[in-house]
Structure formats: C-alpha cells, structure tokens
Design an enzyme around this catalytic site. Structure first.
Site, short mmCIF file in Angstrom:
data_model
loop_
_atom_site.label_atom_id
_atom_site.label_comp_id
_atom_site.label_asym_id
_atom_site.label_seq_id
_atom_site.Cartn_x
_atom_site.Cartn_y
_atom_site.Cartn_z
N ASN A 198 0.95 -1.76 -0.03
CA ASN A 198 -0.16 0.16 0.00
C ASN A 198 0.50 1.31 0.05
OD1 ASN A 198 -1.72 -1.52 0.08
ND2 ASN A 198 -2.82 -1.08 1.84
N ARG A 208 -10.74 -3.93 -14.40
CA ARG A 208 -9.71 -4.94 -14.35
C ARG A 208 -10.40 -6.86 -14.30
NH1 ARG A 208 -6.20 -1.44 -11.90
NH2 ARG A 208 -7.24 0.41 -10.41
N ARG A 214 -6.17 2.30 -13.35
CA ARG A 214 -4.11 2.16 -13.21
C ARG A 214 -3.41 1.09 -12.49
NH1 ARG A 214 -5.02 6.48 -8.55
NH2 ARG A 214 -4.05 8.06 -10.58
N HIS A 251 -15.86 3.78 -14.88
CA HIS A 251 -15.92 2.37 -14.06
C HIS A 251 -17.00 1.82 -13.59
CE1 HIS A 251 -15.12 2.36 -9.08
NE2 HIS A 251 -13.67 1.95 -9.83
N ARG A 269 -14.36 2.03 4.33
CA ARG A 269 -13.24 1.28 5.08
C ARG A 269 -12.02 2.43 5.08
NH1 ARG A 269 -10.14 0.26 0.59
NH2 ARG A 269 -11.15 -0.29 -0.44
N HIS A 315 -14.69 -3.02 0.25
CA HIS A 315 -15.84 -3.48 -1.39
C HIS A 315 -16.76 -2.07 -1.34
CE1 HIS A 315 -14.44 -2.21 -5.93
NE2 HIS A 315 -13.42 -2.04 -5.21
#
Length: 737
Positions: free
Chosen positions: A57, A386, A416, A446, A575, A603
């Site tokens: 991270n 993704r 990204r 997205h 989160r 998520h």
C-alpha cells in the site's frame, strides 16, 4: 444549500478545521492494516499477509499521491484541499506519519513476527550464519546462477549515475580510491528482478530456511572490485512517480498514447529513497539524494531490516498448515443457481443478488458463457475495468464474437497499474471480432455493467448484471462486493442507453432507474441527503446508513453536516479515506463513522435512506469522491424488489453491528478499536456472512457441503420457448457439491 447558523449550531462553510486531510486519512487506513498484522487474534501467516499489504500500500501511495504532491510543489499555483494544508505542509506531515508507521512495522517484524516464525520452524538467515557445507553450496550457486547476470556500475565522470528502476533493490558500494584525498568511490549493483529474492537453504532445526538474494550478492562484492578497498555495502530502493500523464485530446490514438506513456513511466521522478542495513550508508546518503533529486529531509527512509517486507510473503507461500491460516472457506453457489437448466428463466422470475466472496463469482462467469453459446442471444455488452489475465469472461466474449454475436466491450485503458494488461487482452478481444471501445474522452469508465440481449418468442428481452466490483474472478474471492442480476424492463432500457452513451456519446433525455455519473449522480446524492434533512425538520423518520470505501467530496460532507444539524441520524462505514469529522458538537454529533478491517477487503458501496418511512436502498460502483462524481462514468442502482431490498438492509445492519473488527473515527482524525463491555458477545460481520452463505445452501439442500463447483445443465439449442422455467431441485449429479 447549508442552513444558516442557529444558536448552538456551527456554521458549515469556509472552516478548514471541519475536514480531515485526504492523504493523512489514507495513512490512518494503512495504520489499521498494520494493526491487523500486530493482532495475536489473527493467525500467524495472515499477520504476515497484512504486513505485506501494509508495505505494498505504501508503495502505491508514494507512486501516486506523494508524487502528485511533489509535482504540485513545483507549480506556481498549487491545489489546496478543504483542510487548508499546502502541498509542502502535506509532504512534511506525511513524512512524519510514514516514518512513525515504518518504525512500528519494523519493530513488529523484529520483536514479534520473526520469533513467531522461528517457533513455526521458518527462518531468514544471513549467509555467514550458515554452516560451512551449506555456505559452500550457496557460494557455488552464486557463481553459476547469479554472478553472470550482474552488472556492477562504478560512478565517476566517465560513468554517470545509472537509471534505477522503480521499486527494484540495489546495492550501494563504497570503496577507497588510490589516493586517500579523493572522494570515496561509489558503485551500484542492481539486484536482478528476474531472480527470486528468497533463496532456500538448509539450517539445522528449521523446517524452512531462506537467505536474501541481496545478502548473497553483498557477500561477493569483492569479486567485482578485487583491487579496491571496500568501505561498506548496503541495499537501497527507489520509488518513482508512476502516474500516467495523458492528454487525450492531443493523442490521436489513445491506445498508442498510453503505450508510449507506459514506456516512459519507469523514468518518472524519484519520490522516496529507502536505505537498509549496511556500512557506508551514512556517508553516501547525500550523494544518492543529489543523484536521484530527492529531498533528504523527508523523502529518505532508513529502515532497520530487509527492504520491502512485502516480498517476503513467499516464505510461507506453499506452507498449508491450518493452524497458521484463516479457516478455509469456499464461496458458496447460491441455491437459485444450483443445477438449473435455464439461467435466464431464473433471472426472469426474480432479481438475484450475489454477495461476494461469501457467494461464488462462478454464476457471473457462467452467465456470460451461457450467453456466448446460446443461439437466442443476439448481443452482449460489458464494461471491463480490471478483469485479470486468464479470465473465463474474456474467453466467453471472444467465443461469442467468433460465433457471430454482436459483442461490445468497453475497456478502460486508464485503470491504474493495469494499463499494460488491459491493452494486451483488449487486442486479443479485437482479434476475435469483439467491438472494443476505450470509453469516453476525459473520463474513466468505472461502472460495472453487463447487458445481454436475447430473442424470446419473437421479442427481445434484456438481461442485466450490475456490480459494485470488477469482473475479476481473483479479486471476487478477496473483496466484499455485491452483484445484481435483473430482467427489469426499465433497468434494461437504461442499460441500453448507457452503452449507447459509452459508444456513441448519445445521452438519453432521462434515465428510468439508474443514477449516472457524471450526468447527475452528484446532484442526486445531494438531493437524497437534503430530502432526509427535510424529513427530519418535518418530524418524520430520517436516517442515512451508508457503506463505502472513501468519503472525500466536500459538497457531500457539508450536506451531511447540515442533515446532522437538522436531526438526521447518520451511520457511515467508510473503509478507507474519510475527510468528514464526526462528533463535533453543533456540527456532526449525530454522525458516526466506523471502519472494518478484516480477512476480506471491504469494497461494496451500499446506501440506505429512511425517506420518512418509505425506505430507499441503492448499490453503487462509486465512492463519494469528486473523481467518482465528475471524472468517471459511474452507476448508482436502486434495489427494487422487496426481498432483495430486505437482504441488503440486513447486510448494512450486520456491518454496522460489527464489534470484533470495527474501528471508530474520532473528531480529531484518530481511529480507536471499538470496545465492547466485558462479557458482551462479539459480532464479526465477515464471519457472520460466511455463516449465512452456508446456511442458505443447507436450507435449500441438507446434503450440500462446502461451495462445490458451479454447474448448469447445458440446454439444447432452440429449447427455450421464452416461458419461465423452474429449477430442478431434486436431482443431483455426482461430484457437483
């Protein structure tokens, strides 16, 4: 609009103390990840996993966020966030917090994890700690497998400082020159990324032992400089700006533009320098800083241990001892999708909600596969952000196009860190005949959306899948997300309009059910919050319960403050980043912010509005951030059917009731683990969701065990007559469970 300040009520606008800094808030999220690595309630190998995530991270944080702040310091006009900190002030504050966190991480590594790993029979040793026989074998491996690959580079006027790749480990070597008056010599050896950093060795009493590749190379530095007097060797690592700078309006071909940027990206400016154990480091830091053009005051990190501990997760990679890992869990196949003849009939009968990773992602992949092979399916349209490499969904889309179906894939090249992968499989899809579209100019696509158009009884019917997460089978086992299958006519019409927008820039005059960014989602969210405020002022039921990954947008935060002042109770599970300050008297005392860090990455984005008693619940691909509202194509979808809505409400209630893995945000920006009264039962929401998934399967089939393998009976071509079909629940085939 914010209300005027009343007695005892704080004015909302214009006060930077009302907001937490985005970057510092993200660091507190990573601090919670580190806390999981520290917790003895977490199995040992999972603790090492969380420590690995902590360091990975940080890499991304420096490559994108810190790099962006450093770029701002070089501009004449800098962006100042709502909290008022300048880019330079943020960099200073980030450096102080990251240094403290990294010190904590290495303290944990040395004092806790290394001893615990040793007790489990796993050790990392230095070469000089090996016995003579094993050391001799290691030296032989160096000469045959490593030495021929290495390239030592001496730094002098004839050999300028080499380009050092992003995140690669290097050895800095100090040596004396012939004349003592000369500045000490300096050389660099780049540790080959193509070789494993962990080298297995035999150590008496240890079940698994390793030495680090950089330590083996350091042991043989004299082989490269036989005539020089070595004065020290130490490892170091450079982190670079890894963000892409793309002018979409100038680039004639977006794919080629991004490919060019990917080639350039490894030459981005250095933003962090990490230096490990070794002699000579102290005397050459300034030299490295000058060569790399980094600020020694806040960009240098001296670490008391191996660089980038995330690489060391491999020491337990193939160790399956149950006592050191989380309880095994196989995602469950929902009863509605077990042994069905016609998956389309199931979706026609009712909306179906999947809760990942507790419920399997296989039905989603199988839905696309069935659509690809069904002769009645005429078109498949899907957004892909993704997906992972060897995806069954990509294979199904290619197969569908090859069979003559109209297949459209909206591929986001600007996802990204996944740009190169997305380019590769986008070209593969194109070769199969898929119409690949790279989204809208200036926006990231997205939204997570899938549309299947099928001929049934001489009419067309739309089948839709919408999700809070990516179409990625790997992350669907690691991230908590929800996906919705529906044949709702209005949503189907909206989906057609969405794909027309993405492929032809054709926005509909209105949307039936979907809320779409950047075409009104921001205003809609503000309107929903304002409506709760109006209900509260009128004495009606008013409450907002929301789960998301990040809360940054100032307009939304101000709207929540105003609603709190009006009497709306607001419960948020955020989160990661949260720029709102809860619990400020007269401003946000009715707002509660919590965060869960557990086995799976939270998520999903869910939102519940009490609406005076006529409750509304939404799922979304979008967090409440400016980029999601204004620079991305996003969706927020109402949960329509009562049974599905009740289930999502139960999800939110379970998340908000978690007492085992929940952190609470204080008004000063600090997080504290939620404390339960002594003797009070603990609720761990993720474990509860695992139990619920298993219970649903058992209730539908008492013989069911585990997740099993998803299976749909293949239907003969043309067998569908357009009428709903019921699932076959009695007959089971061997090996399906």
């Amino acid at each position: 609009m914010p209300i005027s300040a009343a007695p005892g009520v704080i004015a909302i606008e214009g006060d930077p103390t009302h907001y937490l800094n985005r970057e510092l808030s993200w660091l507190e999220f990573n601090a919670r990840v580190l806390a999981e690595a520290r917790s003895h309630e977490v199995p040992l190998f999972e603790r090492l996993k969380f420590l690995s995530i902590f360091f990975s991270n940080l890499d991304e944080f420096f490559m994108v966020r810190v790099a962006g702040l450093q770029a701002q310091t070089q501009r004449t006009i800098a962006e100042v966030p709502p909290d008022g900190l300048t880019p330079h002030e943020q960099l200073v504050a980030i450096s102080a917090r990251v240094h403290a966190l990294v010190d904590d991480a290495y303290q944990l590594w040395h004092s806790d994890l290394i001893p615990a790993l040793q007790r489990a029979g796993i050790v990392i040793v230095r070469p000089d700690e090996l016995g003579a026989t094993e050391l001799s074998a290691l030296d032989d491996r160096f000469r045959t497998d490593i030495f021929p690959i290495l390239t030592p580079i001496a730094i002098d006027p004839g050999h300028p400082f080499p380009h050092l790749r992003n995140k690669m480990i290097n050895l800095g070597i100090m040596f004396s020159r012939e004349h003592e008056a000369q500045e000490p010599g300096f050389a660099v050896i780049q540790v080959p990324p193509g070789l494993s950093r962990l080298m297995r060795v035999r150590v008496e009493g240890a079940a698994r032992a390793f030495v680090l590749l950089e330590d083996v190379i350091a042991r043989h530095v004299k082989d490269f400089f036989p005539s020089g007097r070595l004065r020290g060797t130490y490892p170091f690592r450079v982190t670079r700006n890894w963000d892409l700078e793309i002018d979409e309006e100038e680039g004639e071909d977006l794919l080629e533009t991004i490919q060019a940027e990917l080639r350039r990206r490894d030459r981005g400016n250095a933003v962090r320098l990490e230096i490990g154990f070794g002699e000579g480091a102290g005397t050459s830091v300034q030299r490295l800083c000058r060569a790399l053009k980094v600020d020694a005051s806040h960009a240098v990190y001296r670490v008391p241990g191996p660089l980038h501990i995330a690489d060391l997760i491999g020491i337990v990679a193939d160790d399956e001892r149950r006592e050191y890992r989380d309880e095994p869990f196989a995602p469950q196949v929902p009863p509605l999708f077990r042994d069905v003849e016609d998956i389309f009939a199931v979706i026609r009968e009712q909306d179906v909600l999947l809760h990942h990773p507790y419920e399997s992602f296989d039905p989603v992949a199988e839905f696309v596969s069935r659509a690809a092979d069904d002769p009645n399916v005429l078109a498949i349209k899907q957004t892909l952000y993704r997906t992972g490499g060897d995806s069954p969904i990509l294979k199904a889309l290619a197969r569908a196009a090859e069979s003559g179906k109209q297949v459209t894939a909206i591929v986001e090249l600007k996802a990204r860190f996944d740009e190169a992968s997305n380019i590769q499989w986008a070209r593969t899809l194109e070769q199969s005949g898929v119409q690949v579209i790279y989204g809208l100019l200036g926006l990231k696509t997205h939204a997570k959306a899938l549309l299947v158009v099928r001929r049934e009884k001489d009419k067309l019917r739309r089948y839709v899948h919408l999700s809070t997460g990516n179409y990625n089978p790997q992350t669907a086992r690691l991230y908590t997300d929800i996906g919705l299958f529906t044949a709702n006519r209005e949503i189907g019409e909206d989906m057609t309009s969405l794909f027309n927008l993405l492929t032809g820039y054709s926005a509909p005059p209105k949307w039936n059910r979907l809320l779409v960014a950047p075409l009104g989602l921001h205003q809609a969210v503000l309107g929903l919050i304002a409506r709760e405020e109006a209900h509260a002022r009128a004495g009606r039921k008013a409450e907002i319960v929301a789960q998301m990954n990040a809360l940054v947008d100032v307009d939304v935060i101000d709207a929540l403050y105003s609603a709190s002042q009006a009497g709306v109770d607001i419960k948020l599970a955020v989160r990661g980043i949260c720029c709102l300050r809860p619990g400020i008297p007269g401003l946000s005392e009715r707002i509660q912010v919590r965060a869960i860090i557990d086995r799976f990455l939270e998520h999903k984005r869910l939102f519940r509005f009490a609406n005076g008693g006529s409750e509304e619940i939404y799922m979304s691909s979008a967090d409440w951030m400016p980029r999601n509202f204004h620079r991305r194509v996003e969706l927020m979808i109402p949960i329509i059917e009562p049974a599905t809505r009740a289930r999502v409400e139960d999800m939110l209630n379970t998340v908000m009731s978690d007492t085992a893995k929940t952190w609470e945000l204080a008004s000063d920006g600090s997080y504290h683990k939620l404390q339960q009264p002594a003797g009070a039962p603990l609720l761990r929401s993720q474990h509860r969701f695992i139990e619920l998934a298993r219970e649903r399967v058992k209730l539908s089939d008492p013989l069911a065990r585990g997740g099993g393998r998803f299976h749909i009976l293949r239907m003969p071509a043309g067998a569908d007559d357009g009428e709903p079909r019921h699932r076959k629940g009695a007959k089971k085939k061997k090996g399906l469970l």
